[in-house]
Design a protein around this motif. Structure first.
Motif, PDB file in Angstrom:
ATOM      1  N   ALA A 285      40.860  35.628  49.289  1.00 27.94           N
ATOM      2  CA  ALA A 285      40.966  36.083  47.905  1.00 27.94           C
ATOM      3  C   ALA A 285      42.111  37.077  47.736  1.00 27.94           C
ATOM      4  O   ALA A 285      42.825  37.066  46.724  1.00 27.94           O
ATOM      5  CB  ALA A 285      39.655  36.717  47.460  1.00 27.94           C
ATOM      6  N   ALA A 288      45.309  35.176  47.617  1.00 24.84           N
ATOM      7  CA  ALA A 288      45.414  34.438  46.361  1.00 24.84           C
ATOM      8  C   ALA A 288      45.794  35.333  45.196  1.00 24.84           C
ATOM      9  O   ALA A 288      46.436  34.893  44.242  1.00 24.84           O
ATOM     10  CB  ALA A 288      44.093  33.719  46.067  1.00 24.84           C
ATOM     11  N   THR A 289      45.419  36.615  45.262  1.00 28.00           N
ATOM     12  CA  THR A 289      45.733  37.569  44.200  1.00 28.00           C
ATOM     13  C   THR A 289      46.908  38.467  44.566  1.00 28.00           C
ATOM     14  O   THR A 289      47.173  39.452  43.878  1.00 28.00           O
ATOM     15  CB  THR A 289      44.511  38.436  43.869  1.00 28.00           C
ATOM     16  N   ASP A 290      47.610  38.101  45.645  1.00 31.95           N
ATOM     17  CA  ASP A 290      48.784  38.861  46.103  1.00 31.95           C
ATOM     18  C   ASP A 290      48.445  40.338  46.305  1.00 31.95           C
ATOM     19  O   ASP A 290      49.085  41.227  45.767  1.00 31.95           O
ATOM     20  CB  ASP A 290      49.938  38.693  45.116  1.00 31.95           C
ATOM     21  N   ASP A 291      47.434  40.575  47.124  1.00 31.50           N
ATOM     22  CA  ASP A 291      46.974  41.932  47.427  1.00 31.50           C
ATOM     23  C   ASP A 291      47.066  42.165  48.937  1.00 31.50           C
ATOM     24  O   ASP A 291      46.053  42.179  49.645  1.00 31.50           O
ATOM     25  CB  ASP A 291      45.533  42.108  46.940  1.00 31.50           C
TER      26      ASP A 291
END
Length: 375
Positions: A285, A288-291
């Motif tokens: 995740a 996917a959220t560029d974190d």
């Protein structure tokens, strides 16, 4: 995960990476024709999720742009392969039942993986050629799985990535005696450029997860060569299976039930598997959220769990993780693969240079999966 490294083929390719070849597998020509066959299979690095695949859990590996190339001229029923300066392999096809029963005695040792793949394919047509690799052997980057899958494709395998992965897993079991899960072979067979693979090892379903442009993946060797056949890998697997008999499949087990396991060793092994599966989901995740900050924190937690609860780290791996984590350009680092030596994987900012941190370091990129290029 964590198949034994193919200790006989060495890093003689020196950049001869055929990863950019045609991604279309072509049909094998008729038996006895003199066509040249070229097949390539990448290695893999596991970003997070170790010792969870054989427990039916989640993993997040990626195929990398280092790999194994098999080239030979087809013809006859004898397979002759060379690998750098190592002793060549000479193998009659189909592989005799007597050889299949005693693969552990076959020399050269790297030929055991070739023979196991030939048995699984049911190969009857041989040839003369060579094997080269850009993968470091003994680093935990799945050089043996890469070899098995490249050989299987060169010898005529024609099927889906999952079928190829299952074939490679069977070959690994036969050649090394290591009871590995399917992660290595499936990551190599089904790799996708620019993506890692989120694999549910209970169902063998997988989906690509993009590697964002805000991170680079580095692999750094600890200086300790890893061979799973000499490690406690089988003992760790047996412990997870014993724990699962008490509380059910560990990937979904209730944490309170795990903490109630009377044996402290089994409790720690189960706790790692359960918590690592949670970390895999959160890591996917985060990508996917560029974190990358959260992804890095999860890598650090994963390493601590592998070190303390699963006890597969060594001091050199721990020291390398500490050194990397202290660098501002590094989001996080962890041991990768089965442990007991080998490599650390690090998530870093683009343009970072980590080449002076480990004994050897590689900047790797997500690659497409194994394929036959010609033949």
């Amino acid at each position: 995960m964590g198949g034994a490294d193919a200790g006989g083929h060495d890093n003689t390719a020196n950049g001869d990476n055929t990863a950019n070849g045609d991604n279309t597998a072509t049909a094998v020509h008729a038996a006895g024709s003199p066509d040249t066959v070229v097949a390539w299979a990448p290695g893999r690095v596991n970003l997070i999720g170790d010792h969870t695949d054989y427990a039916g859990g989640l993993v997040l590996p990626m195929a990398i742009d280092l790999g194994t190339t098999v080239r030979f001229d087809r013809g006859g029923t004898h397979l002759r392969l060379r690998s750098g300066r190592r002793r060549p392999l000479s193998l009659d096809l189909p592989v005799a039942a007597s050889v299949a029963r005693s693969l552990s005695d076959l020399e050269p040792s790297w030929g055991r993986f070739v023979a196991a793949a030939a048995i699984e394919v049911g190969a009857t047509v041989g040839g003369d050629g060579e094997i080269t690799t850009t993968l470091p052997v003994g680093a935990g980057l799945s050089s043996s799985a890469s070899l098995e899958l490249a050989v299987a494709l060169a010898l005529g395998f024609d099927g889906s990535p999952l079928e190829l992965a299952r074939l490679g897993q069977r070959a690994e079991h036969a050649a090394s005696g290591v009871p590995c899960g399917i992660m290595d072979q499936l990551a190599i067979a089904a790799g996708t450029t620019g993506h890692a693979l989120l694999i549910d090892c209970a169902t063998e379903r997988y989906q690509p997860v993009v590697i964002p442009d805000t991170v680079e993946v580095w692999v750094l060797h600890s200086g300790v060569k890893r061979r799973l056949a000499d490690s406690a890998y089988a003992e760790r697997r047996a412990a997870t299976e014993s724990a699962a008999e008490l509380v059910g499949p560990l990937a979904q087990a209730n944490l309170d039930d795990i903490e109630s396991i009377p044996d402290p060793v089994l409790r720690r092994r189960a706790r790692h598997v359960r918590s690592e599966c949670d970390r895999v989901q959160r890591f996917a995740a985060a990508l996917a959220t560029d974190d990358p900050t959260t992804a890095g924190e999860l890598m650090e937690a994963s390493h601590a769990s592998l070190r303390d609860d699963f006890e597969v780290s060594v001091s050199q791996l721990d020291e390398l993780v500490v050194a990397l984590s202290a660098r501002p350009e590094v989001f996080g680092a962890r041991l990768t693969g089965a442990g007991f030596g080998g490599c650390v994987v690090a998530l870093a900012r683009p343009g970072s240079n980590l080449s002076g941190v480990g004994s050897t370091a590689w900047l790797v990129r997500a690659s497409d999966g194994a394929r036959r290029i010609t033949g």
